[in-house]
Design an enzyme around this catalytic site. Structure first.
Site, mmCIF file in Angstrom:
data_model
loop_
_atom_site.group_PDB
_atom_site.id
_atom_site.type_symbol
_atom_site.label_atom_id
_atom_site.label_comp_id
_atom_site.label_asym_id
_atom_site.label_seq_id
_atom_site.Cartn_x
_atom_site.Cartn_y
_atom_site.Cartn_z
ATOM 1 N N ASP A 42 -9.617 -10.562 9.018
ATOM 2 C CA ASP A 42 -8.401 -8.842 9.196
ATOM 3 C C ASP A 42 -9.530 -7.952 9.610
ATOM 4 O OD1 ASP A 42 -5.664 -7.362 8.376
ATOM 5 O OD2 ASP A 42 -7.073 -6.338 6.374
ATOM 6 N N ARG B 3 0.634 -0.830 -0.341
ATOM 7 C CA ARG B 3 0.007 -0.238 0.529
ATOM 8 C C ARG B 3 0.970 1.254 0.188
ATOM 9 N NH1 ARG B 3 -1.799 0.304 4.041
ATOM 10 N NH2 ARG B 3 -1.709 -1.572 5.480
ATOM 11 N N ARG C 24 1.279 -12.289 -1.769
ATOM 12 C CA ARG C 24 -0.556 -12.957 -0.459
ATOM 13 C C ARG C 24 -1.041 -13.632 -1.667
ATOM 14 N NH1 ARG C 24 -1.628 -9.324 4.046
ATOM 15 N NH2 ARG C 24 -0.181 -8.268 4.528
ATOM 16 N N HIS D 250 -9.055 -3.875 13.334
ATOM 17 C CA HIS D 250 -8.526 -4.309 12.252
ATOM 18 C C HIS D 250 -7.787 -5.368 12.780
ATOM 19 C CE1 HIS D 250 -4.341 -4.244 10.302
ATOM 20 N NE2 HIS D 250 -4.839 -4.751 9.374
ATOM 21 N N SER E 254 0.451 -4.813 10.422
ATOM 22 C CA SER E 254 0.840 -6.299 9.360
ATOM 23 C C SER E 254 1.927 -6.364 9.512
ATOM 24 C CB SER E 254 0.746 -5.245 8.017
ATOM 25 O OG SER E 254 0.360 -6.171 7.294
ATOM 26 N N LYS F 80 -8.029 -2.270 1.399
ATOM 27 C CA LYS F 80 -8.158 -2.206 2.720
ATOM 28 C C LYS F 80 -9.244 0.265 2.356
ATOM 29 C CE LYS F 80 -6.042 -3.452 6.257
ATOM 30 N NZ LYS F 80 -5.686 -4.632 5.938
ATOM 31 N N LYS G 202 -2.373 -11.404 12.390
ATOM 32 C CA LYS G 202 -3.831 -12.244 12.790
ATOM 33 C C LYS G 202 -4.336 -12.791 12.055
ATOM 34 C CE LYS G 202 -4.543 -8.292 11.143
ATOM 35 N NZ LYS G 202 -2.847 -7.676 10.962
ATOM 36 N N THR G 203 -4.126 -13.247 10.164
ATOM 37 C CA THR G 203 -4.208 -14.214 10.145
ATOM 38 C C THR G 203 -3.665 -16.102 9.752
ATOM 39 O OG1 THR G 203 -4.221 -13.199 7.202
ATOM 40 C CG2 THR G 203 -4.403 -15.450 7.343
HETATM 41 N N1 LIG Z 1 5.581 -16.696 15.703
HETATM 42 C C1 LIG Z 1 4.908 -16.089 15.007
HETATM 43 N N2 LIG Z 1 3.539 -16.182 15.199
HETATM 44 C C2 LIG Z 1 2.962 -15.585 14.035
HETATM 45 N N3 LIG Z 1 3.761 -15.287 12.922
HETATM 46 C C3 LIG Z 1 4.638 -16.349 12.553
HETATM 47 C C4 LIG Z 1 5.692 -15.844 13.657
HETATM 48 N N4 LIG Z 1 6.635 -16.331 12.964
HETATM 49 C C5 LIG Z 1 6.506 -16.460 12.207
HETATM 50 N N5 LIG Z 1 5.653 -16.158 11.647
HETATM 51 C C6 LIG Z 1 5.060 -14.979 9.969
HETATM 52 O O1 LIG Z 1 4.445 -14.433 10.828
HETATM 53 C C7 LIG Z 1 3.712 -14.371 9.070
HETATM 54 C C8 LIG Z 1 2.047 -13.391 10.006
HETATM 55 O O2 LIG Z 1 1.457 -13.019 8.642
HETATM 56 P P1 LIG Z 1 -0.117 -12.560 8.730
HETATM 57 O O3 LIG Z 1 -0.774 -12.671 7.195
HETATM 58 O O4 LIG Z 1 -0.538 -13.568 10.324
HETATM 59 O O5 LIG Z 1 0.148 -11.464 8.791
HETATM 60 P P2 LIG Z 1 -1.309 -10.021 9.968
HETATM 61 O O6 LIG Z 1 -1.101 -10.249 10.503
HETATM 62 O O7 LIG Z 1 -2.155 -10.637 9.065
HETATM 63 O O8 LIG Z 1 -0.692 -9.184 8.672
HETATM 64 P P3 LIG Z 1 -1.788 -7.916 7.164
HETATM 65 O O9 LIG Z 1 -2.753 -6.841 8.464
HETATM 66 O O10 LIG Z 1 -0.949 -7.464 6.614
HETATM 67 O O11 LIG Z 1 -3.190 -9.535 6.721
HETATM 68 C C9 LIG Z 1 2.893 -14.642 8.347
HETATM 69 O O12 LIG Z 1 4.176 -15.322 7.195
HETATM 70 C C10 LIG Z 1 3.724 -16.497 9.546
HETATM 71 O O13 LIG Z 1 4.292 -17.211 8.836
HETATM 72 O O1 LIG Z 2 -4.215 -3.968 3.497
HETATM 73 C C1 LIG Z 2 -3.050 -4.684 2.746
HETATM 74 O O2 LIG Z 2 -2.755 -4.508 1.713
HETATM 75 C C2 LIG Z 2 -2.118 -6.111 3.833
HETATM 76 C C3 LIG Z 2 -3.246 -5.773 5.227
HETATM 77 O O3 LIG Z 2 -3.857 -6.030 5.578
HETATM 78 C C4 LIG Z 2 -2.351 -4.709 6.131
HETATM 79 O O4 LIG Z 2 -1.463 -3.796 6.343
HETATM 80 O O5 LIG Z 2 -2.937 -4.249 6.478
HETATM 81 CA CA LIG Z 3 -3.472 -10.811 7.243
HETATM 82 MN MN LIG Z 4 -4.367 -6.087 6.847
#
Ligand SMILES: Nc1ncnc2c1ncn2[C@@H]1O[C@H](COP(=O)(O)OP(=O)(O)OP(=O)(O)O)[C@@H](O)[C@H]1O
Ligand SMILES: O=C([O-])CC(=O)C(=O)O
Ligand SMILES: [Ca+2]
Ligand SMILES: [Mn+2]
Length: 654
Positions: free
Chosen positions: A373, A172, A438, A336, A354, A317, A358-359
């Site tokens: 998310d 972004r 992604r 979020h 990010s 977003k 979360k995911t």
């Molecule tokens: N201890 C841990 N706990 C959680 N995630 C971990 C850990 N170690 C490594 N990771 C990695 O960190 C990343 C977490 O990314 P995730 O997609 O869950 O982010 P998000 O919070 O959903 O962000 P976004 O809002 O950008 O989608 C994953 O690639 C995961 O494999």
């Molecule tokens: O918005 C994006 O590109 C991915 C995401 O979920 C974040 O950054 O929170």
């Molecule tokens: Ca996510």
């Molecule tokens: Mn997000």
């Protein structure tokens, strides 16, 4: 009959034709194909279906005039795409120009299409004479074909996902996100230092809108998605996304809630429209523009314009920002966060910036996934805003994240990944295009998704921080004031790539764990969260999914398996009844033991080889928290002054 009787001298069975005497002997007994020509044969391959299939002709059905509905839909789209200066919409026609055999049925709606008037001839230009073909709510299969035929960099991977490239932007662009400041929004929204809302005026918005619309109408075809946001039926929103790429259409198909054919037929006028011009830039001579990219939200017009970026996350977003405006006005908190639910109906929220997990952590084989998310928390419980998930896939492994791995199949959009050229097997460790690779897939691709994506009030509120300093404990139990303090702080060490231009993890504070998306002042959301948590008796937790044994560079990231055990212990209630020790500086309550987690990692001081540098780093981070919070010290949180004082006291103490 039988082989023995009919065996020939050479040992082979005799072919028995006796029984078929009355018929001519065919090589098979199937009914012949019902086609006279090859074209006819091919036309049989594709069965006519509901409104998802682009129609080239107009049919009359027993249910009433299909033609009328079709015309209304096209008129609505033409009105959406209308030039505001010429006051007319383009000539839109449904369907793919490549498939258009006969003369297309045209709809040319004027901007004020309610009261049709004769077109003003002075307004006629070449662009007004041209058709714009509308590819309306195509299916994933059709979008695959469009992407592969028309968009360089689109390929089918070995698991069936569609690999795409988002172009120059692979994250972004928060510095290019603008919001129209008018009489209403100047009063209501959060502006100035720390706010994500960069102002622009109405006129500039219209200039950018015209630019996007002119670009889209200059194309041979554009994609239109009519979909929903929010699984809460009382607070559902109708959104229309107009885009130039099949990739964008498939991305939104996956990420928004998909209407049924009946819902689509009665869709009517959208509540909000996105014009995504993708690679077409803004004009840098336009007032307010600081780069070739601009993402513009106009709340009064209920429109958003995207120029100069093809990163699909901007659409997702952008709509989230809209929800952060609309929902709190209805006393609904937008979050979020990820969200899942146990077998007994216990709901957990996962906040975090990010890349904090979360995911990853809301996708849990032992629990129902409500969403990964974006959520709403109303008086009735939680609801997912979206219809899909958007997982980071850098270093994705089948063993550690099996559900996400298996969701990467036909229909899933894979952004910016690298794959082997022949077998098309994806190499998830390859960062050649970006670190922010992604996968966007419909939520039902996760086997234990909870559909409809709603649940009761949360029991646990888990704040995720990926602490690159390696001094926050892997888990601590928070009281309400601490939960608020950390929610408002929104700390993490931003993981590379999601926001354009960030290449190394850096300590970041982002209010409400999503300052880039909030519209009001953070204290508004915080007060709502405090009130809801208090009322529902939810417990707050701080979980460090980042470093242990040293900072980024010397320590290492906490094992996902350990984090999962910690999260399990929160869900099961085991941690609520554990014995706790208070840490210095941050005053966090850390458990003495957790099943399946080595006890020595629970207090980070144990994992650091050099205790002095641990203390130094701890104080440094404490200082950063304190400095960040200065801007909030003059803000009251909620109606209760005691809470405000408690929150201010809940920060680091040294
Ligand atoms: N201890 C841990 N706990 C959680 N995630 C971990 C850990 N170690 C490594 N990771 C990695 O960190 C990343 C977490 O990314 P995730 O997609 O869950 O982010 P998000 O919070 O959903 O962000 P976004 O809002 O950008 O989608 C994953 O690639 C995961 O494999
Ligand atoms: O918005 C994006 O590109 C991915 C995401 O979920 C974040 O950054 O929170
Ligand atoms: Ca996510
Ligand atoms: Mn997000």
């Amino acid at each position: 009959m039988g082989l023995n009787n009919g065996a020939l001298s050479n040992g082979l069975a005799k072919i028995e034709t006796q029984k078929l005497k009355e018929e001519i002997c065919h090589d098979d007994s199937a009914v012949p194909v019902k086609a006279q020509t090859l074209e006819e044969l091919h036309s049989l391959q594709m069965k006519k279906s509901g409104p998802n299939t682009p129609m080239t002709g107009i049919q009359q059905t027993i249910f009433g005039s299909e033609a009328d509905k079709n015309k209304q839909q096209l008129e609505s789209i033409s009105a959406s795409l209308a030039s505001l200066t010429r006051e007319t919409g383009p000539k839109v026609v449904k369907g793919d120009p490549a498939k258009q055999a006969e003369t297309p049925k045209v709809v040319h709606a004027s901007h004020q299409h309610q009261h049709q008037h004769t077109p003003q001839f002075s307004n006629i230009t070449d662009s007004a004479l041209k058709f714009t073909h509308i590819l309306y709510n195509l299916s994933p299969a059709e979008l695959y074909e469009q992407a592969i035929q028309n968009e360089k960099g689109s390929f089918i991977t070995s698991s069936g996902a569609l690999a795409t490239l988002s172009g120059a932007k692979t994250g972004r662009s928060p510095r290019d996100k603008r919001v129209v400041k008018d009489e209403t929004t100047s009063e209501e929204l959060w502006w100035g230092k720390g706010s994500p809302n960069i102002e622009m005026d109405e006129k500039t918005f219209l200039i950018n809108r015209e630019r996007a619309v002119d670009y889209l109408c200059s194309l041979e075809k554009v994609y239109v998605n009519d979909q929903f946001l929010n699984w809460d039926p009382m607070n559902k929103l109708k959104v229309r996304i107009v885009s130039a790429r099949a990739y964008h259409s498939l991305f939104m198909h996956n990420m928004c809630i998909r209407p049924t054919p009946e819902e689509l037929e009665n869709f009517g006028t959208p509540d909000f429209t996105i014009y995504n011009a993708g690679k077409f830039p803004c004009n840098r001579y336009t007032h307010y523009m600081t780069s070739s990219t601009s993402i513009d939200i106009n709340l009064a017009r209920k429109e958003m314009v995207i120029l100069g970026t093809q990163y699909a996350g901007e659409m997702k977003k952008g709509l989230f920002s809209l929800m952060h405006y609309l929902m709190p006005k209805r006393q609904i908190l937008s979050l979020h966060s990820g969200c899942n639910m146990g077998k007994d109906g216990d709901v957990a929220l996962f906040f975090g910036l990010s890349g904090t997990g979360k995911t990853t952590l809301s996708t849990d084989h032992n629990r129902y996934l409500i969403g990964d998310d974006e959520h709403c928390w109303s008086d009735h419980g939680v609801s997912n805003i979206e219809g899909g998930c958007y997982a980071k896939c850098i270093d994705l492994s089948r063993e550690k994240e099996p559900d996400i791995w298996n969701a990467i199949k036909f229909g899933t959009v894979l952004e910016n990944v690298v794959f082997e050229e022949h077998i098309r097997e994806v190499d998830y460790s390859d960062k050649s295009v970006t670190e922010n690779t992604r996968a966007a897939y419909p939520i039902e691709y996760i086997p234990n998704a909870k559909i409809p994506c709603v649940g009761p009030h949360p029991k646990n509120v888990i704040l995720l921080a990926c602490d690159a300093f390696g001094v926050l404990p892997p888990v601590s139990k928070l009281n309400l004031a601490q939960t608020m303090y950390h929610f408002i702080s929104g700390y993490t060490a931003l993981v590379a790539g999601t926001e354009d231009g960030i290449k190394e993890p850096t300590a970041t504070f982002s209010a409400c764990f999503g300052a880039a998306f909030i519209m009001f002042h953070p204290t508004k959301y915080a007060a709502m969260l405090a009130e809801k948590m208090q009322k529902q008796g939810a417990t707050g937790w701080l979980v460090n999914t980042g470093w242990s044994g040293g900072s980024y560079g010397s320590g290492s990231r906490i094992k996902l398996a350990h984090t999962r055990k910690i999260i399990d212990a929160i869900h099961s209630g085991e941690l609520l009844n554990a014995n706790y020790t208070k840490t210095e500086v941050f005053g966090l309550e850390i458990p003495n033991e957790i099943k399946g987690v080595p006890s020595e990692i629970l207090d980070p001081v144990n994992t650091w080889p050099n205790k002095n540098s641990y203390k130094e780093t701890l104080l440094k981070l404490g200082g950063l928290f304190r400095k960040n919070f200065e801007v909030f010290t003059n803000h009251k949180i909620g109606t209760d002054s005691n809470l405000t004082d408690e929150i201010l006291a809940a920060g680091p103490n040294f």
